[in-house]
Write a protein that holds these residues in place. Structure first.
Motif, PDB file in Angstrom:
ATOM      1  N   TYR A   1       0.873  -1.188   0.000  1.00  0.00           N
ATOM      2  CA  TYR A   1       0.000   0.000   0.000  1.00  0.00           C
ATOM      3  C   TYR A   1       0.898   1.221   0.000  1.00  0.00           C
ATOM      4  O   TYR A   1       1.697   1.420   0.921  1.00  0.00           O
ATOM      5  CB  TYR A   1      -0.882  -0.003   1.248  1.00  0.00           C
ATOM      6  CG  TYR A   1      -1.932   1.084   1.271  1.00  0.00           C
ATOM      7  CD1 TYR A   1      -3.176   0.888   0.673  1.00  0.00           C
ATOM      8  CD2 TYR A   1      -1.699   2.310   1.895  1.00  0.00           C
ATOM      9  CE1 TYR A   1      -4.163   1.884   0.697  1.00  0.00           C
ATOM     10  CE2 TYR A   1      -2.668   3.308   1.923  1.00  0.00           C
ATOM     11  CZ  TYR A   1      -3.889   3.083   1.327  1.00  0.00           C
ATOM     12  OH  TYR A   1      -4.864   4.077   1.354  1.00  0.00           O
ATOM     13  N   ILE A   2       0.790   2.021  -1.039  1.00  0.00           N
ATOM     14  CA  ILE A   2       1.611   3.233  -1.126  1.00  0.00           C
ATOM     15  C   ILE A   2       0.695   4.434  -0.924  1.00  0.00           C
ATOM     16  O   ILE A   2      -0.263   4.620  -1.679  1.00  0.00           O
ATOM     17  CB  ILE A   2       2.332   3.331  -2.495  1.00  0.00           C
ATOM     18  CG1 ILE A   2       3.179   2.083  -2.725  1.00  0.00           C
ATOM     19  CG2 ILE A   2       3.176   4.600  -2.566  1.00  0.00           C
ATOM     20  CD1 ILE A   2       3.970   2.094  -4.040  1.00  0.00           C
ATOM     21  N   ALA A   3       0.980   5.221   0.111  1.00  0.00           N
ATOM     22  CA  ALA A   3       0.129   6.374   0.447  1.00  0.00           C
ATOM     23  C   ALA A   3       0.878   7.659   0.121  1.00  0.00           C
ATOM     24  O   ALA A   3       1.956   7.897   0.660  1.00  0.00           O
ATOM     25  CB  ALA A   3      -0.219   6.335   1.927  1.00  0.00           C
ATOM     26  N   LEU A   4       0.285   8.463  -0.730  1.00  0.00           N
ATOM     27  CA  LEU A   4       0.935   9.708  -1.162  1.00  0.00           C
ATOM     28  C   LEU A   4       0.157  10.910  -0.622  1.00  0.00           C
ATOM     29  O   LEU A   4      -1.038  11.063  -0.926  1.00  0.00           O
ATOM     30  CB  LEU A   4       0.962   9.784  -2.691  1.00  0.00           C
ATOM     31  CG  LEU A   4       1.514   8.557  -3.427  1.00  0.00           C
ATOM     32  CD1 LEU A   4       1.307   8.706  -4.939  1.00  0.00           C
ATOM     33  CD2 LEU A   4       2.989   8.364  -3.097  1.00  0.00           C
ATOM     34  N   GLY A   5       0.795  11.722   0.199  1.00  0.00           N
ATOM     35  CA  GLY A   5       0.137  12.932   0.700  1.00  0.00           C
ATOM     36  C   GLY A   5      -1.125  12.650   1.481  1.00  0.00           C
ATOM     37  O   GLY A   5      -2.116  13.357   1.350  1.00  0.00           O
ATOM     38  N   ILE A   6      -1.083  11.607   2.302  1.00  0.00           N
ATOM     39  CA  ILE A   6      -2.209  11.275   3.197  1.00  0.00           C
ATOM     40  C   ILE A   6      -1.696  11.395   4.626  1.00  0.00           C
ATOM     41  O   ILE A   6      -0.647  10.828   4.963  1.00  0.00           O
ATOM     42  CB  ILE A   6      -2.731   9.841   2.931  1.00  0.00           C
ATOM     43  CG1 ILE A   6      -3.276   9.733   1.500  1.00  0.00           C
ATOM     44  CG2 ILE A   6      -3.807   9.451   3.947  1.00  0.00           C
ATOM     45  CD1 ILE A   6      -3.780   8.351   1.119  1.00  0.00           C
ATOM     46  N   SER A   7      -2.444  12.119   5.481  1.00  0.00           N
ATOM     47  CA  SER A   7      -1.906  12.407   6.820  1.00  0.00           C
ATOM     48  C   SER A   7      -1.921  11.177   7.731  1.00  0.00           C
ATOM     49  O   SER A   7      -1.058  11.025   8.576  1.00  0.00           O
ATOM     50  CB  SER A   7      -2.696  13.547   7.466  1.00  0.00           C
ATOM     51  OG  SER A   7      -4.070  13.227   7.508  1.00  0.00           O
ATOM     52  N   GLY A   8      -2.951  10.307   7.580  1.00  0.00           N
ATOM     53  CA  GLY A   8      -3.018   9.117   8.432  1.00  0.00           C
ATOM     54  C   GLY A   8      -4.026   9.262   9.556  1.00  0.00           C
ATOM     55  O   GLY A   8      -3.786   8.773  10.667  1.00  0.00           O
ATOM     56  N   ALA A   9      -5.157   9.912   9.260  1.00  0.00           N
ATOM     57  CA  ALA A   9      -6.245  10.000  10.254  1.00  0.00           C
ATOM     58  C   ALA A   9      -6.702   8.588  10.601  1.00  0.00           C
ATOM     59  O   ALA A   9      -6.624   7.678   9.762  1.00  0.00           O
ATOM     60  CB  ALA A   9      -7.420  10.799   9.666  1.00  0.00           C
ATOM     61  N   ILE A  10      -7.211   8.423  11.832  1.00  0.00           N
ATOM     62  CA  ILE A  10      -7.591   7.083  12.310  1.00  0.00           C
ATOM     63  C   ILE A  10      -8.613   6.427  11.385  1.00  0.00           C
ATOM     64  O   ILE A  10      -8.587   5.220  11.166  1.00  0.00           O
ATOM     65  CB  ILE A  10      -8.090   7.174  13.769  1.00  0.00           C
ATOM     66  CG1 ILE A  10      -8.211   5.783  14.347  1.00  0.00           C
ATOM     67  CG2 ILE A  10      -9.397   7.930  13.908  1.00  0.00           C
ATOM     68  CD1 ILE A  10      -8.254   5.738  15.841  1.00  0.00           C
ATOM     69  N   GLN A  11      -9.492   7.234  10.792  1.00  0.00           N
ATOM     70  CA  GLN A  11     -10.503   6.651   9.903  1.00  0.00           C
ATOM     71  C   GLN A  11      -9.880   6.131   8.614  1.00  0.00           C
ATOM     72  O   GLN A  11     -10.403   5.209   8.006  1.00  0.00           O
ATOM     73  CB  GLN A  11     -11.576   7.693   9.554  1.00  0.00           C
ATOM     74  CG  GLN A  11     -12.378   8.195  10.726  1.00  0.00           C
ATOM     75  CD  GLN A  11     -11.769   9.426  11.372  1.00  0.00           C
ATOM     76  OE1 GLN A  11     -10.670   9.852  11.010  1.00  0.00           O
ATOM     77  NE2 GLN A  11     -12.478  10.004  12.327  1.00  0.00           N
TER      78      GLN A  11
END
Ligand code: FAD
Length: 295
Positions: free
Chosen positions: A233-243
């Motif tokens: 899983y590659i996450a680009l420019g995502i802060s990582g909120a719990i939801q």
């Protein structure tokens, strides 16, 4: 303990990953049969007809537990089947175990802020979310269940199904490239698509992005979107909120790219890249292209 798993196939005929994961979980808990409903015409897609056929089968030798993948069709089927059998129903379980004649499940509540432990007496029906167990590489033996049709069952008819594209569906993908508000706008998605193309990946998005209308809702990953458990899983420019984490933290390897070193997603990532994604992603894609060509 006797357990049924009701398997589901994707439109391209592959068994859904969540069904394979449910089968693996069932094998941990007891003696499993993996059932596949077969019908023709309207009976092919009618969860009412499926529920009737499965309830009929359960009359002869009822299982103590019926597990179904928590897809839209699976949730619909689970509720109908539980009602027909007069059994308790637990939906969207993130984990399950059997304890003293009860099914004990972990379920997310309040948009993922709380994880509740709930129990119902067995026998019971439950739908399970992606990531409940590691799917076996080989398909389990499938037991066919014939589904009949009666015109009186036609409460809902599928008139047409439309696919949003040619990419591998998000819930089935081994690799997902997901992007968030850090992309700044829909016009910048080309760099996400180029990276996804090189990796043969599905595209996901944060809710900030789907709410803004930058990307379609079916790409949303998270508590109120899809749960994915890809190998990468590659996450680009995502802060990582719990939801958001609620929908992807079961991925095997997580790569996060964020210019803020304190971003929460970087903290759970296997590979945390602190960088401006507009510089990093095109260069990374180019390097990957070279590596893929040599392979
Ligand atoms: P932001 O939080 O704004 O983060 C953007 C990130 O991009 C920041 O970390 C920033 O540092 C980084 N960035 C900016 N520019 C660059 C750059 N040039 N290079 C690299 N990094 C950069 N969210 C979901 O995703 N899925 C859900 O299912 C979901 N369900 C929800 C349900 C409820 C009831 C509620 C209240 C919220 C839900 N949310 C969900 C929303 C969630 O709380 C967050 O608001 C959302 O996930 C934020 O999206 P984001 O990370 O894209 O945006």
């Amino acid at each position: 303990m006797k357990i049924w798993v009701v398997a589901e196939r994707s439109k391209d005929g592959e068994l859904r990953r969540v069904s394979l994961e449910a089968a693996a979980k069932a094998a941990e808990l007891g003696q499993t049969e993996v059932l596949e409903a077969h019908g023709s015409g309207a009976a092919r897609t009618s969860t009412t007809a499926f529920a009737n056929a499965l309830a009929e089968r359960a009359k002869d030798a009822p299982p103590e537990l019926i597990l179904i993948g928590a897809t839209p069709a699976g949730r619909d089927l689970g509720a109908r089947l539980a009602a027909k059998l007069g059994r308790p129903y637990l939906s969207e379980c993130a984990d399950i175990r059997v304890d003293g004649g009860k099914l004990v499940a972990t379920r997310a509540m309040y948009a993922g802020k709380v994880r509740a432990s709930v129990s119902v007496p067995l026998p019971a029906v439950a739908t399970v979310r992606a990531g409940i167990a590691a799917a076996a590489d080989s398909e389990p033996a499938l037991v066919p269940v014939d589904v009949g049709w009666d015109a009186g069952l036609e409460f809902v008819r599928f008139e047409e199904t439309k696919s949003s594209g040619t990419r591998v569906p998000l819930g089935e993908a081994r690799v997902v490239v997901s992007a968030g508000r850090g992309l700044k706008g829909p016009e910048n998605w080309k760099i996400v698509e180029e990276l996804a193309d090189v990796l043969g990946a599905a595209i996901g998005a944060s809710r900030a992005v789907t709410d803004a209308g930058w990307r379609p809702n079916e790409e949303q990953v998270g508590q109120t979107g899809k749960t994915v458990t890809p190998d990468l899983y590659i996450a680009l420019g995502i802060s990582g909120a719990i939801q958001h984490l609620a929908g992807m933290s079961g991925s095997k390897v997580i790569v996060a790219v964020n210019k803020d070193p304190d971003a929460d997603l970087l903290k759970i990532a296997d590979y945390a890249v602190v960088a401006d994604l507009f510089e990093f992603v095109p260069a990374f894609t180019e390097e990957l292209r070279k590596v893929m060509k040599q392979a």
